[in-house]
Every structure is written in C-alpha cells, then in structure tokens.
Scaffold this active site. Sequence first.
Site, PDB file in Angstrom:
ATOM      1  N   SER A  90      -8.668  -0.661   6.937  1.00  0.00           N
ATOM      2  CA  SER A  90      -8.544  -1.589   8.068  1.00  0.00           C
ATOM      3  C   SER A  90      -7.115  -1.655   8.580  1.00  0.00           C
ATOM      4  O   SER A  90      -6.856  -2.278   9.597  1.00  0.00           O
ATOM      5  CB  SER A  90      -8.996  -2.995   7.647  1.00  0.00           C
ATOM      6  OG  SER A  90      -8.154  -3.495   6.614  1.00  0.00           O
ATOM      7  N   LYS A 103       0.807  -1.223   0.000  1.00  0.00           N
ATOM      8  CA  LYS A 103       0.000   0.000   0.000  1.00  0.00           C
ATOM      9  C   LYS A 103       0.842   1.277   0.000  1.00  0.00           C
ATOM     10  O   LYS A 103       0.350   2.347  -0.372  1.00  0.00           O
ATOM     11  CB  LYS A 103      -0.929   0.002   1.217  1.00  0.00           C
ATOM     12  CG  LYS A 103      -2.014  -1.055   1.204  1.00  0.00           C
ATOM     13  CD  LYS A 103      -3.185  -0.641   0.353  1.00  0.00           C
ATOM     14  CE  LYS A 103      -4.369  -1.577   0.522  1.00  0.00           C
ATOM     15  NZ  LYS A 103      -5.560  -1.130  -0.229  1.00  0.00           N
TER      16      LYS A 103
END
Length: 379
Positions: free
Chosen positions: A116, A81
Amino acid sequence: MADLSTCPPLSRESVIEARARIVAHVHVTPLLTAQSIDSIASVPQSEEALKGTQWEGLPPANPRIHFFFKCENLQRIGAFKARGGFNSLLRYQQETLKDAEASKDWKERGVVTHSSGNHAQAVALAARDLGIKARIVMPLVSMPNKIAAAEAYGAELVFSGYTLQEREAAVSDIVEKTGARFVPPFNHPDVLLGQGTLGLELQEQARSILDQTPEAGRLHAVILPCGGGGLLSGVATSCIGTGIKVFGAEPSYQGADDCRRGLAAGKRIDRVRSLTIADGLRTSVGEIPWSVISDRTKVAGVYAVTDEQIKKALRIVLERLKVVVEPSSAVPLAVALFNEDFRTMVEREASGGVFNLAVVFSGGNINLDAIGDLVREES
C-alpha cells in the site's frame, strides 16, 4: 527472494548479521523522549472518556509511563520498511551471484512486490541503489503521496484491488510474464530479520539514556504497530533473551485487529477487509511472522484501538513531539493512552514504579493535505 531453504534461522544472532549487511544503506534513527506525553499517560482516564466502552463503570488504570519514541519516520523513504527492503535485495543478490546461470539477466528480470505504500518505496529505493528493475503492485486506494514516491524511485507501478488476495494475483501474473523475483512485504525471513535491526538500535539507544540516570532502571517493553507482522515479529526476534517484553498494536475498525482476534482464537486469520485510517495496517498477518507472534515467550500480547483514538494520539504527537507521523505510527501510542487492558497490565507490571516503554513510529508518509482533517477536534 532468497530461497527459504537458504535463509538464516529466526534468531537474535541473525538480526545482528542483517544489521551488518544493511548498515551502509539505512539511517540510525533517533530515540526521543517527551515529559509532556509521559504526564498525559500517567494520569487515569476520565469517566467521560470511558463512557460507552467495555471499561465503563470500572476504576480507571493509573500507570506511570516513561516513553521512548523510536523515529523510523526519519528513516530512508520515511519508514522502517527500508530495512527489510535492503536486507531482502542484498540477500537475493548474494544468493543469485553464487549461481552463474541464475545470475544471467537477473537485474533486468528484476523484482516485484505488492504494497500500500511504504514497502513499495523500500523495494523501489533498494532496487534503484542496486541497479535492479522493480515492479510494484499497489492498491487503487493507496495514498497519492506514497504512489508518487514509489514512482519517483523509478519503479514500474501496477494497480490492483486492496485485498491481499487481489494484490497476490497481480504479482503472480507479473512473475509469470517477466520472471521477476517476488519480494514479500512481510512474509519472509529476510524481511523480518531486516526489520528487526530497528530493535537492536532501540535497545542500545535506550540503554545509553537510562545509564545516565541509574535509578531510572531498564527498558521494560516495546510496543509496535502490527499489519502484516514483519516489524512486530522482527523486533520480537531482536529482543530474545533481553528480558524486554514486546507488544503489538492494531486498529479495530472493520476487523483490522486480525492479529489480536487470531491470538484469542488460537488460529491465524488470513483475510482482512478494512478501510481504517491506519492504511499501513490493513492487511492480515503472514504465516512466518505469525510463527513468532503466536509464541507468548516472544510477543506478550496485542491490543487494539479505535480510529478516533488513533486520531487523538496523532494530534498529541504533532503537538507535543513536533514530528510528522502517519496514522499507523500513532496506533501504539493510542494503545498506551486509551486501552485500559494495556494500561492495567502496565500498572500491574510496574508495581507502583515507572514503566519504561518504547513506542515505534513506523513511518511518516502522510498526505499533508489530510493532516488537518485527521487531527481536527470535533466541536
């Protein structure tokens, strides 16, 4: 994020441009091989293993697989990410500084996202490095280690329910109150193209290894986890024109395999409520990633496995490769080891030869206290 009207096209060339943009901010992660895991994958599953599955009573597949493991668990923030986070914020900075009015107080207004865990850390890190204020909406069920990491990078945390709709409502409230710019976790070209830079690295590394053994052939395919679809669609975009097939992998628990089911139905599924152990894959595929994934010329298929199979694959990674990955990272390997539809396809595609398959370990942010429970074998 950067206005959609100013975003580059979803092409391999745009991924190459994103790589040049973020190169100073991310690691080149290693590509590993493991003969012991090749051996495990390259024998048929037992009748006992197939008992109770849809393949019970059928001849088991017998593919010959040679794995390449792309270790994004060793990326900054411990996950792929970081790539999309930096590309998104650098593109936002580039577009904002072109407009004198928009550039006023933009760093203080900052950015906001929901995640999350891994995207939360990516945005928090990129914002810290660029001197931008970051606010992160995280589900209450997020892993404690991921919450702590996002906070350690200096982000302001806000907690919500775990569905995508609940997260988005919290983000909208923050945008209205602060003027912060929203950084989507996956549903934006800047994110998708940033994640795709992983694919360019992987292709170069695999080529370098295979060129040392000419008879080994070429890289045939790559399989990746699919949650929101940013990674899968980004790497698929990086593979356009290369001849490398791209596959997605999902957990099936409580319907978390929305992408697989959506492809079968011919329509994107926009809602998932699952508490699969693969916590990074608990969301539905976004519209923009879906536009890539639903194109069979770019993504050849998506397969699913059970949580028990994910645990088995996680144990194999820890025992044989000696690297720490989170459950979401083990999903692609679980597909290659246990999903007979995938294994039958590989056997057919290889035509008796060896199938060179890259597996992406998307992240390594696992709660160390939970590893024992995740990999413990039932007596």
